[in-house]
Enzyme design. Sequence first.
Site, PDB file in Angstrom:
ATOM      1  CE  LYS A  33      -3.785   1.937   2.642  1.00 34.66           C
ATOM      2  NZ  LYS A  33      -4.700   1.802   3.789  1.00 34.66           N
TER       3      LYS A  33
ATOM      4  CB  SER B 250      -7.980   3.630   2.727  1.00 37.08           C
ATOM      5  OG  SER B 250      -7.102   3.211   3.974  1.00 37.08           O
TER       6      SER B 250
ATOM      7  CB  SER C   4      -8.122   0.766   5.921  1.00 37.73           C
ATOM      8  OG  SER C   4      -8.668   2.226   6.302  1.00 37.73           O
TER       9      SER C   4
END
Length: 489
Positions: free
Chosen positions: A85, A159, A183
């Site tokens: 990420k 996210s 997330s």
Amino acid sequence: MRENLQTRIMLWAGRSAIEIATAVRHGDVKATTVVEEHLHAISERDTRVGAFRAVREQAVDEARELQRRRDLPDLPLAGVPVAVKDNLEVAGEATRGGSAATSDVPAAEDHVTVARLRAAGAVVIGVTNLPELGLVAFGDSAYGVVRNPWNPARTAGGSSAGSAAAVAAGMVPIALGNDGMGSLRIPAACCGVLAIKPGADLVPPPTDDWDRLTENGPIATTAADLSLALSVLAADPSLAEAWRGGRRVEPVPRMLRSVWADDDEVWEPQPPPAGPEPFDLRVAYAPQPLPPGLPVDKEFRAAVRGAAETLRLAGHTVVEHDGTLPAWLGPATVATWLVRAAESVEGLDRWRLERRTRALARAGRVLAALKLDGARSRARWHGYGADQWLGDADVLIMPALAAVAPRAERYGRRGLLRNAQTNIRYAPATGPWNMCGWPAMAVPLATHSCGLPIAVQLVAPPGGEPHLLGLAAQLQSAHPPLRPPGFTY
């Protein structure tokens, strides 16, 4: 040449991390071949998904260097392609956090979790997209919109949107993300993959951990891969086989010195020849745990009941939890989220931030000024409220989402009301477990009538990660992993 490469993709892209690592260690395939095939899979598939902000072609050279390591036969993630990420530092790559307002200077060194993955033999092949500063449960940012592999008209969640979508589409077997209010679990539930948010102090957190709300964790398609990845991230080899029996297991012989411990001997993670072992826990299930005004989709409620019945048949003591989460917890969770948004934008050029981010931060500053930051309620829930609410159960099953994934849009161009309403309506069930720091995970179970995956959420008190992994394996044994249509593995 192209036909040969596509043939090899059928061999390795979409295979589990354990299968890949075992083959690389044994010399059945070279790490370079595995990485090349996954890079080719990204080039073919990511045009439909938008999971990656940057693809690292130098990963082939890194795989070549890995192939020359003297300890290659000993590495638990030998040659396994991973995605990271884009709010975690990867040496040589800018850490943009989904924002045009962040620095474009490449990171000087890896975040410790990335370094641990590399030490275990993994190869970072790209950094994945997320919404600006990871503030919402969508995948849109200045770098594009992450689309759900199951239906490109729907969001991949957030996210850790790109990380979940990349695993679901078979572009990597494992991805690294983080979870501040769901997330990891939200995008995993949207995309039909597994993800675990560890409890506090197990895995090193991100640089900005949102005042201890955020934990780094893995995403994978199998409980065995998830366990192995978590063991590497936590530097705890006893977690690598936790999926088998819901408990930590010290490997015999112990793990490799260069990765974890002080021993010279090697532990060999084998492809799982059999299913998980039986064990007995007290499992509570709550199909509708949310307060009035937050309904849960009836198919999601049915999935919770189905998971409970599966675990009852596996030998667990299963009881229904008919309570709802405290009414005061929801507003406190929202306030905590908004105040963290305000803190996240400090030092950034506000005019380079998206409209959504500016609106969330503005609301957070107002709440902080009024001392309505959720801190007292968070302390209450963390200190004793979560324990009291769960009761004597070892694990809770509840919905991961309240509604199916919303449409994939550029929510960043919209204001506070549209973003907050959409987030809260479809993904209100994960934040409470960040508020108390408990481990929690998403486990895909079925397919909704609209064609999207359905996942349940498993929650345990501190130290319960092995229980979650063991139960996830039992659920997967009864409900095999889901594959999105149109992505042949």
